[in-house]
Enzyme design. Structure first.
Site, PDB file in Angstrom:
ATOM      1  N   SER A   1      -0.778  -2.970 -44.073  1.00 50.47           N
ATOM      2  CA  SER A   1       0.460  -3.634 -43.653  1.00 50.47           C
ATOM      3  C   SER A   1       1.708  -2.777 -43.574  1.00 50.47           C
ATOM      4  O   SER A   1       2.716  -3.245 -43.044  1.00 50.47           O
ATOM      5  CB  SER A   1       0.735  -4.833 -44.555  1.00 50.47           C
ATOM      6  OG  SER A   1      -0.052  -5.904 -44.140  1.00 50.47           O
TER       7      SER A   1
ATOM      8  N   SER B   1       1.314  -6.781 -41.922  1.00 46.68           N
ATOM      9  CA  SER B   1       2.245  -7.858 -42.153  1.00 46.68           C
ATOM     10  C   SER B   1       3.706  -7.403 -42.282  1.00 46.68           C
ATOM     11  O   SER B   1       4.595  -8.250 -42.191  1.00 46.68           O
ATOM     12  CB  SER B   1       1.852  -8.616 -43.429  1.00 46.68           C
ATOM     13  OG  SER B   1       1.934  -7.775 -44.555  1.00 46.68           O
TER      14      SER B   1
ATOM     15  N   LYS C   1      11.218  -5.791 -47.120  1.00 46.08           N
ATOM     16  CA  LYS C   1      10.258  -6.842 -46.760  1.00 46.08           C
ATOM     17  C   LYS C   1      10.512  -8.053 -47.656  1.00 46.08           C
ATOM     18  O   LYS C   1      10.838  -7.893 -48.850  1.00 46.08           O
ATOM     19  CB  LYS C   1       8.835  -6.302 -46.974  1.00 46.08           C
ATOM     20  CG  LYS C   1       7.725  -7.224 -46.481  1.00 46.08           C
ATOM     21  CD  LYS C   1       6.360  -6.546 -46.619  1.00 46.08           C
ATOM     22  CE  LYS C   1       5.220  -7.409 -46.109  1.00 46.08           C
ATOM     23  NZ  LYS C   1       3.913  -6.725 -46.170  1.00 46.08           N
TER      24      LYS C   1
HETATM   25  N1  GLN Z   1      -3.667  -7.373 -42.100  1.00 46.23           N
HETATM   26  C1  GLN Z   1      -4.329  -7.332 -43.363  1.00 46.23           C
HETATM   27  C2  GLN Z   1      -4.557  -8.719 -43.866  1.00 46.23           C
HETATM   28  O1  GLN Z   1      -4.288  -9.614 -43.137  1.00 46.23           O
HETATM   29  C3  GLN Z   1      -3.537  -6.525 -44.335  1.00 46.23           C
HETATM   30  C4  GLN Z   1      -2.427  -7.283 -44.939  1.00 46.23           C
HETATM   31  C5  GLN Z   1      -1.593  -6.443 -45.857  1.00 46.23           C
HETATM   32  O2  GLN Z   1      -1.795  -5.234 -45.978  1.00 46.23           O
HETATM   33  N2  GLN Z   1      -0.683  -7.083 -46.536  1.00 46.23           N
HETATM   34  O3  GLN Z   1      -4.962  -8.937 -44.944  1.00 46.23           O
END
Ligand code: GLN
Length: 482
Positions: A177, A153, A78
């Protein structure tokens, strides 16, 4: 031999038997990427040196050297994990062009284990999002249906495994994420217990919630990668010395003696009926494998999303304070220092990031701290207590990973609240700091569904064992997009 569906285990066995070289494996990954990345938009960059490194591993193997557990295995990262000499940006304009000066601890551990780092995967801007659409570089497509999002994400990392680019990618999970994109892309995703994996060299989102975890095709592979990246690191004071650093015998024959809990608060309206059906079928499969299924209660579950959207932006607003336009990445000159900060941050951060910086600064400000931030911390303690109580009576808790399958690109983009709701089942594990695994458990209209298994702190072994037994009895994880 189809390298695009190969697991770490198969690749390792073939390399050890002399039937496959790392060079051939990496070459085939690079060919897959070349053929499909323009359309899927999964990789942000590919490391030119990967082939050279694969050749070196092959030479060392030929020389009879003893090699690490990931020797010659291609891994994608990532874009928020630092690799010395690579441009790493968290898919944020504010970090565009930023070259890392050191390796994240997970990266140095992967290198030491012999892994070949293939390149960077797309993600939501600064890891804020659930669809990979907020990326400064544009969205990634879901390999199962290219009109759909891959989740987020870590959408690029999940899609990279699903598309057959790599057998494994790393992601990060602050509120889901790793698990949510794993679910939407039909792969395995593990969020370890907070403290199990060092966060050193991870571009921080919310430091009390962030964990790095693997995305793979099998549970066994996730365990292999976890063993490589886990454990105490002097650079991260929250990382923990593990008493059992290995994840032994995952392939126990059944789940006899195990009790699994279904939290009644999770099976409520808003869940796609097809998701519910697949999850209940998976639960029946686990019961068939010997587990006892009981109801449990997580009474504060309904407050998790609200608490998360106070705690996460508060921590994020503070973490992102370091992007001042002077020390890193994007710079926009103004008439004085204040104007330079304001232009650099105003232009460099995306809309979602700015929304959260404002939310976080607001809830941390004098006068609102007690009303919002402190209250959210209290709710977090209650959520943690719910998990402690429930996990006294069961070995693990089983839920869907996501309330729906992948949705259309653009569909929820302008509706942040609906987008936030897609994390409703994943965020509690981060707030409670417990480990959680997502595994493929079915399809609806050709789109993957994920089963989430959450467990006791530092008891990844139980989750992995349940997942491995499930994968022995089912073949969802072997399906690949057309
Ligand atoms: N989708 C969640 C957010 O927008 C989690 C993001 C993540 O785990 N990095 O914060």
């Amino acid at each position: 031999m189809d390298v695009s569906t190969m697991t770490i285990r198969e690749a390792r066995e073939k390399m050890e038997a002399g039937e496959l070289t790392s060079e051939a494996l990496v070459k085939s990954c690079l060919e897959r990427i070349k053929a499909d990345n323009d359309d899927l938009h999964i990789m942000l960059s590919v490391d030119e040196q990967a082939l050279e490194q694969a050749r070196k591993i092959d030479e060392r193997r030929a020389a009879g050297e003893s090699l690490g557990p990931l020797a010659g295995i291609p891994v994608a990262l990532k874009d928020n994990l630092l690799v010395e000499g690579w441009e790493v940006t968290a898919a944020a304009q504010v970090l565009e062009g930023h070259i890392s000066s050191y390796d994240a601890t997970v990266v140095s551990r992967l290198k030491k284990a012999g892994a070949i780092l293939i390149g960077r995967t797309n993600m939501d801007d600064a890891a804020m999002g659930s669809s990979t659409e907020t990326s400064h570089y544009g969205p990634t497509k879901n390999p199962w249906d290219r009109t759909k999002v891959p989740g987020g994400s870590s959408g690029g990392s999940a899609a990279a495994v699903a598309a057959g680019f790599v057998p494994v990618a790393l992601g990060s999970d602050t509120g889901g994420s790793v698990r949510q994109p794993a679910s939407l892309c039909g792969v395995v995703g593990l969020k370890p217990t907070y403290g199990r994996v060092s966060r050193y060299g991870l571009i921080a989102l919310a430091s009390s919630l962030d964990q790095i975890g693997p995305l793979t095709r099998t549970v066994e592979d996730a365990a292999t990668v976890l063993e490589v990246i886990e454990g105490r690191d002097e650079h991260d004071a929250t990382s923990v010395e593990l008493s059992n650093t290995t994840v032994p015998e995952l392939l126990e024959k059944d789940l006899t003696g195990m009790t699994l809990g279904l939290p009644k608060e999770y099976f409520i309206e808003g869940m796609d009926p097809e998701v519910k059906k697949a999850v209940m079928e998976a639960v029946a499969e686990l019961e068939h494998a010997g587990a006892k299924i009981v109801d449990v209660s997580l009474p504060h579950a309904e407050y998790a999303l609200a608490a998360y959207y106070i705690i996460m932006p508060a921590e994020a607003s503070s973490n992102l304070g370091r992007f001042d336009g002077l020390r890193y990445g994007y710079h926009s000159s103004g008439k004085d220092l204040q104007d330079t900060y304001s232009r650099s941050r105003g232009e460099g951060f995306g809309t979602e990031v700015k929304r959260r910086i404002m939310l976080g600064s607001y809830t941390l400000s004098a006068g609102y701290y007690d009303a919002y931030y402190r209250k959210a911390l209290k709710v977090r303690s209650l959520i943690k207590k719910d998990f402690d109580e429930a996990l006294k009576t069961v070995d693990a808790i089983v839920t869907p990973t996501s309330p729906s399958v992948a949705w259309g690109i653009g569909e929820k983009f302008n509706d942040p609240l609906t987008m936030y709701l897609s994390d409703i089942y994943t965020i509690s594990a981060n707030l409670a700091t417990v480990p959680a695994l997502s595994i493929p458990c079915g399809f609806s209209d050709g789109l993957p569904i994920g089963l989430q298994i959450m467990g006791k702190p530092f008891d990844e072994h139980t989750l992995l064992r349940i997942g491995a037994v499930y994968q022995q009895k089912t073949d969802w994880h072997t399906k690949t997009p057309a």
